[in-house]
Design an enzyme around this catalytic site. Structure first.
Site, mmCIF file in Angstrom:
data_model
loop_
_atom_site.group_PDB
_atom_site.id
_atom_site.type_symbol
_atom_site.label_atom_id
_atom_site.label_comp_id
_atom_site.label_asym_id
_atom_site.label_seq_id
_atom_site.Cartn_x
_atom_site.Cartn_y
_atom_site.Cartn_z
ATOM 1 N N HIS A 12 2.342 34.931 -10.727
ATOM 2 C CA HIS A 12 2.709 33.668 -10.100
ATOM 3 C C HIS A 12 1.646 33.127 -9.159
ATOM 4 O O HIS A 12 1.937 32.659 -8.080
ATOM 5 C CB HIS A 12 4.033 33.814 -9.364
ATOM 6 C CG HIS A 12 5.088 34.337 -10.271
ATOM 7 N ND1 HIS A 12 5.661 33.571 -11.238
ATOM 8 C CD2 HIS A 12 5.610 35.577 -10.393
ATOM 9 C CE1 HIS A 12 6.516 34.305 -11.922
ATOM 10 N NE2 HIS A 12 6.503 35.517 -11.427
ATOM 11 N N CYS A 13 0.414 33.236 -9.550
ATOM 12 C CA CYS A 13 -0.661 32.687 -8.738
ATOM 13 C C CYS A 13 -1.475 31.764 -9.621
ATOM 14 O O CYS A 13 -2.402 32.201 -10.271
ATOM 15 C CB CYS A 13 -1.561 33.774 -8.179
ATOM 16 S SG CYS A 13 -0.651 35.015 -7.280
ATOM 17 N N THR A 14 -1.107 30.508 -9.667
ATOM 18 C CA THR A 14 -1.766 29.601 -10.595
ATOM 19 C C THR A 14 -3.241 29.451 -10.316
ATOM 20 O O THR A 14 -4.052 29.388 -11.220
ATOM 21 C CB THR A 14 -1.169 28.185 -10.506
ATOM 22 O OG1 THR A 14 0.156 28.309 -10.128
ATOM 23 C CG2 THR A 14 -1.355 27.454 -11.785
#
Lengths: 348, 435
Positions: free
Chosen positions: B247-249
């Site tokens: 979840h770390c774009t």
């Protein structure tokens, strides 16, 4: 075919006269004159100075619209590829006139302008984003160097060469950042900079930023029972299918979505497109980010006046501050027009 | 603590009968390597791929990048607490395979878009911005079990993280017989006490409990971790392992494990140790998500630096937005106790480069190395010949630029999706400047 330059000068550098001739009316003459002759010589291989636009400093300051309409005609007649304005050095009125000419050329004709000003010139701050302002000395004594520096930059623009940094090209930067590749990696540069700083030697930070303005909290809502409450979020809550195509990070837009007649937001109908958090829980129950369910309850109980029937969403992660500010202003305006009294901002 | 680092220069990577290193070529026995990865209930096994510089190959999503390393001194563990036992590392002897890396990715669940938008192109425009495109990559692809993956997305990350680190250690282990191309010794030997002492501050994201970010000797640091002192050799030896969760774009500015192993500022501090500075050590700082936590962590970091007598600090970070607050708190607290700071950070300047680059700033912050505007647009080909990973993640890297690139068959992405393009360890050569 050689490229075409239009040169802008005031009455003094046109040789018309000094302060006594500052009301000299604008005109365009074919060919170069004054400093333009040297510009033509320095750029002989690349361009021709096709015309010179002349205007008295006072006239420009007091009759700007009229001056610019004469300038427009010259632009239409000569169709230049580039404007050279001045150099105006430290001069106030002349510098502003150069700036206004540059703005006109850019906005109406899409033609770039190179000016020349000293660091103290008041026009630098006002026009630096609109034109290339080459740094010069503060008076006509610096003419020779100024024309060399200005024509060096002009040559690159005329040839369509990729420019290096503002510092390397010698103009006042236009408040924009661009990426470049350097010899040394960032880690090595950091240690070099640190050791200069520790030893008290001069160093140049690669970036400095203004300390951001702190926003004071608004006063409390006087009577919630009469208030219309809106819901905003940066959690990327949008209708399934993401109709506005809001990006998962570095968002360039926000969306406004109706929840009229809905007792709560339903899973699968409203989803998160946010790329910076685990959206499993917000997708399972979108009211976790847009708490419509609770607000409806408060509305029923009369503890708030009513719910504003539109919620506003964007994605916070990786967004630029300027975009964020612009979204905030637009949303605030929309809320004001809708006579909303307060908003709950859910950030993620 | 003295570490002897032996290195082999990898100039080729091939499949073969036996995993070994000869004449610059790392040959890999695919079956054996797969067996080393192990079995995990959360995934339907793994696949291995080789990606070489210049290949028309795209890898997406990139979850972790690690340089193959192993301990070659007796009894010392690899990636202690994860692959090997929990024992002290940073001393003895280590073998590193330079020019190579293990890259971790996942596949198989088109319904679940991994929001880690990071990609590596082995050729083309994005390769110019990506340190890892120049390496020979062994890519481990975890095959998701969709039903499990949707219930517990962490399961796949846990599996590929452990398997990938096992693989990294395995590759180096199998090359121990080869004569090293170079040997270098890292030791913080006694230095002239009149030289200014400096520290390296490694700020890492700690989004726990929702995201499992970085581990110290196998322990997830998490929100309760207090900044602590580490020996720089421990970073080189796998004591700190970082993983980019799902979840770390914005992946351009992560600290991939490869960057932690190869930090250029640590290398430079070592090179100048005893010459014009004294390298005192590394402070490991967790960037937690609460303001109180940030304040607490910053107190510890600045206190440790002051107690060590540091006169200067190079501070590197991970991510941006709320971590900018950690940077500014640390700068303020360190400068106030007499520790001069230089930060390495990227900028979020907007597509047009007009936006302020960081989310916050303090007057004490007067020295920054910029590693680029991560919002800058880059036109890349729609497709490469080979895609390794999960095709559905491609939707994330498309930027809405309002126009299409001139080249046919290209689209705009932003640098923030190019793995490591604006690496805040300072491993790349990109920097933003005023124009």
């Amino acid at each position: 075919m050689p490229k075409k330059i239009l040169h802008y000068v005031n009455q003094f550098f046109a040789g018309v006269g000094g302060e006594d001739m500052a009301d000299y009316k604008p005109e365009a003459r074919a060919g170069s004159l004054g400093p333009g002759a040297q510009i033509a010589k320095l750029l002989a291989d690349d361009a021709e100075v096709v015309a010179t636009f002349i205007c008295g400093d006072n006239f420009f300051a007091t009759h700007q619209a009229e001056a610019l309409s004469v300038f427009d005609k010259a632009m239409e007649e000569y169709k230049p590829d580039l404007i050279v304005a001045g150099p105006s050095f430290y001069a106030g009125r002349y510098g502003f006139a150069c700036g206004h000419v540059a703005v006109r050329a850019a906005e109406r004709f899409g033609v770039p302008t190179i000016g020349g000003m000293s660091v103290e010139s008041p026009a630098v701050e006002m026009f630096r984003e609109k034109m290339f302002i080459v740094e010069t000395g503060d008076s006509a004594r610096a003419m020779k160097h100024a024309l060399e520096d200005m024509t060096n930059l002009a040559r690159k623009l005329l040839r369509g060469e990729t420019l290096r940094t503002a510092a390397e090209e010698g103009y006042f930067h236009r408040n924009r950042r661009k990426n470049f590749l350097y010899e040394e990696n960032g880690g090595k540069r950091a240690v070099d900079m640190l050791m200069r700083k520790v030893k008290g030697e001069p160093f140049v930070s690669e970036y400095l930023q203004a300390v951001p303005e702190k926003v004071a909290a608004a006063p409390a809502v006087a009577d919630l029972r009469k208030a219309t409450i809106a819901l905003l979020n940066t959690g990327g809550m949008v209708p399934a299918g993401n109709p506005d195509r809001i990006e998962g990070s570095a968002a360039t837009k926000f969306g406004a979505y109706s929840m009229e007649g809905m007792p709560r937001l339903e899973s699968g109908v409203i989803v998160s497109v946010h790329g910076g958090y685990d959206s499993t829980f917000s997708d399972a129950d979108p009211n976790r980010i847009v708490p419509l369910d609770v607000l409806r309850e408060l509305e029923r109980e009369g503890r708030i006046g009513k719910v504003h029937e539109i919620f506003y969403s964007t994605v916070g992660t990786g967004a630029s501050l300027l975009n964020g500010q612009a979204f905030g202003k637009s949303i605030a305006e929309m809320l004001q027009n809708a006579e909303v009294d307060a908003a709950i901002m859910v950030s993620t | 603590m003295k570490l002897e680092m032996q290195t082999l220069d990898v100039k080729g990577m091939e499949w073969g009968e036996k995993t070994h290193f000869k004449n610059g070529v790392l040959t890999i026995d695919r079956e054996e390597a797969l067996a080393v990865c192990g079995d995990f209930p959360g995934v339907d096994g793994f696949a291995l791929h080789i990606a070489r510089p210049g290949d028309r190959t795209r890898i997406i999503p990139v979850k972790c990048i690690v340089e193959p390393r192993c301990k070659t001194s007796d009894g010392d563990p690899d990636f202690p607490g994860i692959v090997g036992e929990i024992k002290q590392v940073g001393h003895g002897r280590t073998l590193a395979l330079k020019g190579a890396a293990v890259v971790m990715t996942e596949t198989n669940d088109p319904e679940t878009v991994c929001k880690t938008g990071g990609f590596i192109d082995m050729s083309g425009p994005a390769a110019d911005y990506c340190v890892y495109s120049k390496l020979f990559l062994l890519v481990i692809e975890a095959k998701a079990i969709p039903s499990v993956h949707r219930e517990d997305p962490q399961a796949l990350d846990d599996a590929v993280r452990v398997a990938g680190l096992r693989l990294a250690a395995y590759l180096a282990k199998k090359c121990m017989d080869a004569a090293p191309d170079a040997t270098k010794t890292y030791e913080l030997s006694e230095a002239d006490p009149s030289l200014p002492g400096v520290v390296y501050i490694l700020q890492l994201l700690t989004q726990h409990p929702l995201v499992e970010d970085f581990y110290v000797y196998g322990q997830l640091a998490g929100e309760h971790f207090m900044p602590t002192l580490m020996h720089p050799n421990e970073l080189m030896d796998g004591a700190v392992t970082n993983f980019i969760g799902a979840h770390c774009t914005v992946c351009s500015d992560k600290q991939y494990l490869y960057d932690i192993q190869n930090s250029p500022a640590v290398e430079e501090f070592y090179a100048r140790h005893g010459r014009d500075l004294r390298f005192l050590g590394v402070i490991l700082h967790n960037e937690v998500v609460t303001l109180e936590g940030k304040m607490r962590s910053s107190l510890f970091t600045s206190k440790i630096a002051a107690m060590l007598g540091a006169k200067g600090a190079v501070m590197v970070t991970e991510g941006h937005g709320n971590p900018d607050e950690d940077i500014m708190l640390n700068v303020r607290n360190l400068e106030r106790c007499g520790v001069r700071t230089v930060i390495i950070s990227d900028e979020l300047g907007g597509v047009d480069g007009r936006s302020p680059g960081l989310a916050d700033w303090v007057p004490e912050c007067d020295a920054m190395v910029s590693v680029g505007n991560t919002h800058e647009l880059l036109a890349i080909p729609e497709r490469m010949d080979t895609l390794i990973g999960n095709e559905s993640s491609l939707s994330i890297i498309r930027a809405s630029a309002g126009e299409e690139p001139k080249e046919a068959g290209y689209f705009y992405t932003q640098l923030n999706h190019v793995a490591g393009s604006c690496s805040q360890a300072g491993i790349g050569n990109l920097s933003a400047r005023w124009i």
